[in-house]
Design an enzyme around this catalytic site. Sequence first.
Site, PDB file in Angstrom:
ATOM      1  CB  CYS A 231      -0.933   0.010   1.209  1.00 19.47           C
ATOM      2  SG  CYS A 231      -2.381   1.076   0.946  1.00 19.47           S
TER       3      CYS A 231
ATOM      4  CB  CYS B 155      -1.639   4.905   3.607  1.00 23.28           C
ATOM      5  SG  CYS B 155      -1.659   3.205   4.186  1.00 23.28           S
TER       6      CYS B 155
ATOM      7  CB  CYS C  72      -4.543   3.737   0.345  1.00 19.55           C
ATOM      8  SG  CYS C  72      -4.766   3.524   2.126  1.00 19.55           S
TER       9      CYS C  72
ATOM     10  CE  LYS D 188      -7.219  -1.395   5.479  1.00 18.05           C
ATOM     11  NZ  LYS D 188      -5.917  -0.993   4.946  1.00 18.05           N
TER      12      LYS D 188
ATOM     13  NE  ARG E 146      -6.026   4.706   9.400  1.00 18.60           N
ATOM     14  CZ  ARG E 146      -7.261   4.964   9.003  1.00 18.60           C
ATOM     15  NH1 ARG E 146      -7.855   6.084   9.374  1.00 18.60           N
ATOM     16  NH2 ARG E 146      -7.905   4.115   8.223  1.00 18.60           N
TER      17      ARG E 146
ATOM     18  NE  ARG F   6      -6.370   4.742   5.595  1.00 18.19           N
ATOM     19  CZ  ARG F   6      -5.338   5.566   5.519  1.00 18.19           C
ATOM     20  NH1 ARG F   6      -5.267   6.449   4.536  1.00 18.19           N
ATOM     21  NH2 ARG F   6      -4.389   5.538   6.442  1.00 18.19           N
TER      22      ARG F   6
ATOM     23  CD  GLU G 254     -14.661  -4.831  -2.745  1.00 16.42           C
ATOM     24  OE1 GLU G 254     -13.736  -5.472  -3.285  1.00 16.42           O
ATOM     25  OE2 GLU G 254     -14.770  -3.598  -2.853  1.00 16.42           O
TER      26      GLU G 254
ATOM     27  CE  LYS H 169      -6.279  -3.740   8.463  1.00 16.61           C
ATOM     28  NZ  LYS H 169      -5.234  -3.148   7.706  1.00 16.61           N
TER      29      LYS H 169
ATOM     30  CB  SER I 137      -3.433  -1.507  15.736  1.00 14.10           C
ATOM     31  OG  SER I 137      -4.335  -0.657  15.052  1.00 14.10           O
TER      32      SER I 137
ATOM     33  CE1 TYR J 170       0.508  -5.042  14.628  1.00 13.65           C
ATOM     34  CE2 TYR J 170      -1.878  -5.207  14.886  1.00 13.65           C
ATOM     35  CZ  TYR J 170      -0.779  -4.736  14.198  1.00 13.65           C
ATOM     36  OH  TYR J 170      -0.955  -3.982  13.073  1.00 13.65           O
TER      37      TYR J 170
HETATM   38  C1  PBG Z   1      -2.709   0.306   5.227  1.00 16.23           C
HETATM   39  C2  PBG Z   1      -3.023  -0.580   6.362  1.00 16.23           C
HETATM   40  C3  PBG Z   1      -3.714  -0.280   7.550  1.00 16.23           C
HETATM   41  C4  PBG Z   1      -3.641  -1.420   8.355  1.00 16.23           C
HETATM   42  C5  PBG Z   1      -2.935  -2.380   7.635  1.00 16.23           C
HETATM   43  N1  PBG Z   1      -2.577  -1.852   6.406  1.00 16.23           N
HETATM   44  C6  PBG Z   1      -4.333   0.936   8.075  1.00 16.23           C
HETATM   45  C7  PBG Z   1      -5.297   1.779   7.401  1.00 16.23           C
HETATM   46  O1  PBG Z   1      -6.057   1.394   6.507  1.00 16.23           O
HETATM   47  O2  PBG Z   1      -5.291   2.925   7.831  1.00 16.23           O
HETATM   48  C8  PBG Z   1      -4.218  -1.542   9.736  1.00 16.23           C
HETATM   49  C9  PBG Z   1      -3.548  -2.475  10.634  1.00 16.23           C
HETATM   50  C10 PBG Z   1      -3.930  -2.371  12.060  1.00 16.23           C
HETATM   51  O3  PBG Z   1      -4.716  -1.508  12.491  1.00 16.23           O
HETATM   52  O4  PBG Z   1      -3.388  -3.175  12.811  1.00 16.23           O
HETATM   53  N2  PBG Z   1      -3.579   0.322   4.177  1.00 16.23           N
HETATM   54 ZN    ZN Z   2      -3.118   2.118   2.783  1.00 11.58          ZN
END
Ligand code: PBG
Ligand code: ZN
Length: 329
Positions: A120, A122, A130, A198, A208, A220, A236, A251, A277, A316
């Site tokens: 990605c 971002c 992104c 996602k 972030r 986003r 999707e 996710k 996270s 994690y």
């Molecule tokens: C980037 C991305 C994100 C995560 C994984 N890849 C964040 C987002 O979309 O802002 C999130 C991972 C997490 O929160 O642990 N596209």
């Molecule tokens: Zn991204």
Amino acid sequence: MSFPENRPRRLRRTEAMRRMVRETSLSVDNLMYPLFVCPGKGVRREIASLPGQYHLSVDQLAREAEGILELGIPSIILFGLPEKKDNVGSEAWRSDGIVQRAIQAVKRAAPELLVAADCCLCEYTTHGHCGVVLDKASGDVDNDATLENLARVALAQASAGADIVAPSGMMDGTIGFLREALDEAEHEGVILLSYAVKYASAYYGPFRVAVDSAPAFGDRRGYQMDPGNVREAVREAALDVEEGADIIMVKPALPYLDVVAELRREFDVPLAAYNVSGEYLMLKAAAEKGFLDYERAMVETLTSVRRAGADLVVTYHAKEVAHLLSKAW
Ligand code: PBG
Ligand code: ZN
């Protein structure tokens, strides 16, 4: 048969009995561990928003990878903090970009460890979106121009030795576009792990902060999915499977277990779920306050993700669970 002939509690009397009839088990085999690689040397800095997780420089990451392999965790997924961000995120596809160097180092230090690379932009763009931003006012991202850049990233990651490329930007047509680009460059053995479904989630907050990728303007929701939708999730995922995704992912995990279950019923490709996270931090924060048993909550959470139908859990907690499982019985 009903009570008193039927007494379901019979099967719950001892741990041996419970183990014998347990429907879902957690194994180190199903884990993928996210890692953050940063510039510098000898850097191992705890991430404020993700206690117990670290920003690691390439040399430290290589050492970490050896430990992960020893724990029996089969795979990691890499995120990069670039030296310098720019308007398009070009460090993401430089051959000496931070993640590319990390992949090479891990492959040298722990060749059997499967290395996935988050694909990605971002983390690499100054604006934090992104992809290629069309209009600052709305934060609108140009889908097709972004695909060209994502292909550059995927090729750089594959050339560096990534086993798995994991596009996470929710651009339309990503999987087909990347599959073709990889195959043309003779990377037909590289796995595409699609962040197929996602959601635009508040649970990415701590991530972030960790990679400094919060959008500077807008949000986003123009590319990530609306939390109210599950039929759209099936559409999707169907597109990605058709375009050649090897593994599809949902996710976040916990707030979307119904979506995991739905995709499990609809598709038979391997299914992953990302325990993100914010989900991790919730347990850490509650445990720190002394209000819940961290280890039990962690195992219960990850078991629920597996029970919903995920083959693979990106988490994690991976190292902590692996430790726990290794001394369980
Ligand atoms: C980037 C991305 C994100 C995560 C994984 N890849 C964040 C987002 O979309 O802002 C999130 C991972 C997490 O929160 O642990 N596209
Ligand atoms: Zn991204």
